[in-house]
Design a protein around this motif. Structure first.
Motif: not given
Length: 73
Positions: A62, A65-66, A68, A70-72
């Motif tokens: 998790e 992934a935060r 990455h 794409r997730n910013r």
């Protein structure tokens, strides 16, 4: 990894086990699986065992992934 919480289980008269999370049914175990679950709960951390048996646990990615792109957002 944070410790899971909010899990509970109930052993029923027919030897089945109902696992709940936050008051909602997360899984029902019967027969040999219920017996194996009860044995494992007695030996280890009950919250972790219930999280693992229901599949409701963090997988360790998790935080990665935060970050990455794409997730910013």
């Amino acid at each position: 990894m944070p410790r899971p919480q909010g899990f509970a289980f109930e052993r029923r008269a027919d030897d089945s086990v109902v696992i709940t999370h936050a008051g909602r049914a997360a899984g029902t175990l019967r027969g040999a699986r219920a017996a194996r679950f009860l044995d494992e709960v007695q030996r280890g951390d009950a919250q972790l065992v219930m999280a693992r048996w229901t599949g409701n646990y963090k997988h360790g990615n998790e935080r990665a992934a935060r970050a990455h792109p794409r997730n910013r957002g």
